[in-house]
Design an enzyme around this catalytic site. Structure first.
Site, short mmCIF file in Angstrom:
data_model
loop_
_atom_site.label_atom_id
_atom_site.label_comp_id
_atom_site.label_asym_id
_atom_site.label_seq_id
_atom_site.Cartn_x
_atom_site.Cartn_y
_atom_site.Cartn_z
CE LYS A 154 -2.23 -1.85 3.50
NZ LYS A 154 -1.85 -3.26 3.31
CB ILE A 155 3.43 2.56 2.35
CG1 ILE A 155 2.42 2.64 3.51
CG2 ILE A 155 4.42 3.71 2.40
CD1 ILE A 155 3.01 2.38 4.88
CG ASP A 174 6.69 -6.95 -2.94
OD1 ASP A 174 6.53 -8.08 -2.45
OD2 ASP A 174 6.12 -5.93 -2.52
CB CYS A 202 9.25 -4.88 2.60
SG CYS A 202 10.97 -4.81 3.03
N PRO A 203 7.62 -5.10 5.27
CG PRO A 203 6.28 -7.02 5.54
CD PRO A 203 6.80 -6.06 4.50
CB THR A 229 9.14 5.69 6.03
OG1 THR A 229 8.79 5.00 4.82
CG2 THR A 229 9.74 7.03 5.68
CB SER A 230 9.65 0.09 6.37
OG SER A 230 8.78 -0.99 6.45
NE ARG A 231 7.28 -1.59 12.60
CZ ARG A 231 6.34 -0.72 12.27
NH1 ARG A 231 6.67 0.38 11.61
NH2 ARG A 231 5.09 -0.91 12.61
CG ASP A 255 9.48 8.15 10.41
OD1 ASP A 255 9.57 9.20 11.09
OD2 ASP A 255 8.48 7.40 10.45
P1 NAI Z 1 1.74 -3.82 2.90
O1 NAI Z 1 1.53 -5.13 3.60
O2 NAI Z 1 0.64 -3.24 2.10
O3 NAI Z 1 3.00 -3.98 1.91
C1 NAI Z 1 4.19 -4.63 2.26
C2 NAI Z 1 4.85 -5.13 0.98
O4 NAI Z 1 6.08 -5.74 1.35
C3 NAI Z 1 4.01 -6.19 0.25
O5 NAI Z 1 3.91 -5.88 -1.12
C4 NAI Z 1 4.78 -7.47 0.47
O6 NAI Z 1 4.66 -8.39 -0.59
C5 NAI Z 1 6.20 -6.94 0.60
N1 NAI Z 1 7.11 -7.89 1.23
C6 NAI Z 1 6.82 -8.82 2.17
N2 NAI Z 1 7.92 -9.53 2.46
C7 NAI Z 1 8.91 -9.02 1.70
C8 NAI Z 1 10.28 -9.35 1.53
N3 NAI Z 1 10.85 -10.36 2.21
N4 NAI Z 1 11.01 -8.62 0.67
C9 NAI Z 1 10.44 -7.62 -0.06
N5 NAI Z 1 9.14 -7.27 0.05
C10 NAI Z 1 8.39 -7.97 0.91
O7 NAI Z 1 2.29 -2.83 4.00
P2 NAI Z 1 2.27 -1.23 3.96
O8 NAI Z 1 0.99 -0.73 4.51
O9 NAI Z 1 2.71 -0.78 2.63
O10 NAI Z 1 3.37 -0.92 5.07
C11 NAI Z 1 4.74 -1.25 4.86
C12 NAI Z 1 5.48 -1.12 6.17
O11 NAI Z 1 5.53 0.26 6.53
C13 NAI Z 1 4.80 -1.79 7.38
O12 NAI Z 1 5.16 -3.14 7.47
C14 NAI Z 1 5.32 -0.99 8.54
O13 NAI Z 1 6.45 -1.64 9.06
C15 NAI Z 1 5.73 0.34 7.93
N6 NAI Z 1 4.94 1.47 8.46
C16 NAI Z 1 5.61 2.53 9.00
C17 NAI Z 1 4.92 3.62 9.49
C18 NAI Z 1 5.62 4.83 10.05
O14 NAI Z 1 4.99 5.68 10.71
N7 NAI Z 1 6.92 5.00 9.83
C19 NAI Z 1 3.46 3.64 9.48
C20 NAI Z 1 2.86 2.51 8.83
C21 NAI Z 1 3.59 1.45 8.35
#
Ligand code: NAI
Length: 326
Positions: A154-155, A174, A202-203, A229-231, A255
């Site tokens: 999504k992000i 991905d 990615c997570p 900005t992920s983890r 971040d």
């Molecule tokens: P999402 O679940 O929609 O997308 C995650 C993507 O990562 C998916 O396309 C998935 O296939 C991919 N992925 C999974 N395992 C992977 C791997 N081993 N290698 C490469 N790609 C892989 O999650 P969304 O909503 O896009 O969020 C992403 C991350 O952003 C979250 O997991 C969270 O850690 C982080 N986040 C940070 C925030 C902040 O305030 N800094 C706020 C919200 C989320």
């Protein structure tokens, strides 16, 4: 129904309280984080509501079970801090807010990138001191540059669209590529080799822990800008620091930080920071750190509160809930 909210700030309470009142749900708001020492605060509650830096390991979950807690409601998307498998084993349901505003995070990633490449953080400080010199503020155009997006969920998707709007070339990696996304997927190493800018979306999993490490430093383009900005733990912070020190990395926009939990969200301006890596990174002229604030928009806070309460109500009523962590 009573919920114990952990690691809350005033802005959480302000947005949750009216919605809880309307749903006739009682709540206790604690600024302390949930961990082995403070889990006792959950006594008498049916639900604990936690955030990114609460510790919800097997010990905490066993205590929650003992206190009769039936649900762990994450008011965030990431769930790497919750042992959800153990929770399932003991019969505690874990829910999260999978999407509240991908725009908030993606826009913050771009804000960090522009701040870094156009040196806005330096210009802001200079002009406040009536120093109008431009010396040292030369940036570079984003137009025509290659951005490597790691994680196209999504992000990542929103970030890709923003980058396309800037006329950048986008390549992506991905593990589970999206079939309906107009982007050129490449193996991770190729993305590392070709990108002028790398952005992580990615997570954090066993697979992605330290996916950027000392080995990566030999693959990246000299001068690459890293955005995370992920983890934090996607990036080995020691490797990042090494890359900054030997000038292989041009800039870093963070971040999140691997060991952020003792620091981020707190005012430690009067304290001695005992994490030398964090201190060193922050002291670098080409490193920008924000304190896990990418999510923090009005829209995101509203959506987080609405979905969290909806999750809790659905589970309590025995209804289908799409946001259970399995
Ligand atoms: P999402 O679940 O929609 O997308 C995650 C993507 O990562 C998916 O396309 C998935 O296939 C991919 N992925 C999974 N395992 C992977 C791997 N081993 N290698 C490469 N790609 C892989 O999650 P969304 O909503 O896009 O969020 C992403 C991350 O952003 C979250 O997991 C969270 O850690 C982080 N986040 C940070 C925030 C902040 O305030 N800094 C706020 C919200 C989320």
């Amino acid at each position: 129904m009573k919920i114990a909210f952990f690691d809350t700030k005033k802005y959480d309470q302000e947005v949750f309280e009216p919605k809880l009142k309307a749903a006739k749900i009682k709540a206790k708001f604690y600024d302390t984080r949930l961990d082995e020492d403070d889990v006792v605060l959950a006594k008498g509650c049916d639900v604990v509501c936690v955030f990114v830096n609460d510790t919800v390991n097997t010990t905490v979950i066993d205590k929650l079970k003992e206190y009769g807690v039936k649900m762990i409601a994450l008011r965030c998307a990431g769930f790497n801090n919750v042992d959800y498998k153990h929770a399932a084993e003991v019969g505690i349901t874990v829910v999260r807010v999978p999407a509240y505003s991908p725009y908030a995070v993606a826009e913050h990633a771009m804000a960090l990138l522009l701040t870094s490449t156009r040196k806005i953080h330096k210009a802001y400080i200079r002009t406040r001191d009536f120093n109008f010199s431009l010396q040292g503020l030369t940036g570079f155009d984003l137009y025509g540059k290659t951005v490597g997006v790691i994680g196209t969920g999504k992000i990542g998707k929103v970030f890709i669209n923003i980058c396309k709007g800037f006329g950048m070339k986008v390549i992506a990696y991905d593990k589970f590529p999206s079939k309906d996304l107009d982007v050129e997927y490449k193996p991770l190493d190729a993305v590392y080799r070709e990108a002028d800018i790398l952005s992580f979306h990615c997570p954090l999993t066993d697979d992605t822990l330290h996916m950027f490490n000392f080995g990566t430093l030999g693959k990246i383009k000299p001068g690459v800008v890293i955005i995370n900005t992920s983890r934090g733990a996607l990036i080995d912070a020691e490797a990042l620091l090494e890359g900054i020190k030997n000038q292989k990395i041009g800039a870093a926009c963070l971040d999140v930080y691997e060991e952020e939990s003792g620091y981020f969200y707190e005012d430690l301006s009067g304290s001695i920071i005992d994490d030398d890596t964090l201190s060193r990174l922050i002291s670098m002229p080409n490193v920008i750190v924000t304190s896990h604030q990418a999510f923090l928009t009005k829209e995101a806070l509203e959506n987080i509160a609405t979905t969290t309460i909806e999750n809790v109500k659905q589970i309590d009523a025995g209804k289908e809930c799409p946001n259970i962590v399995k």
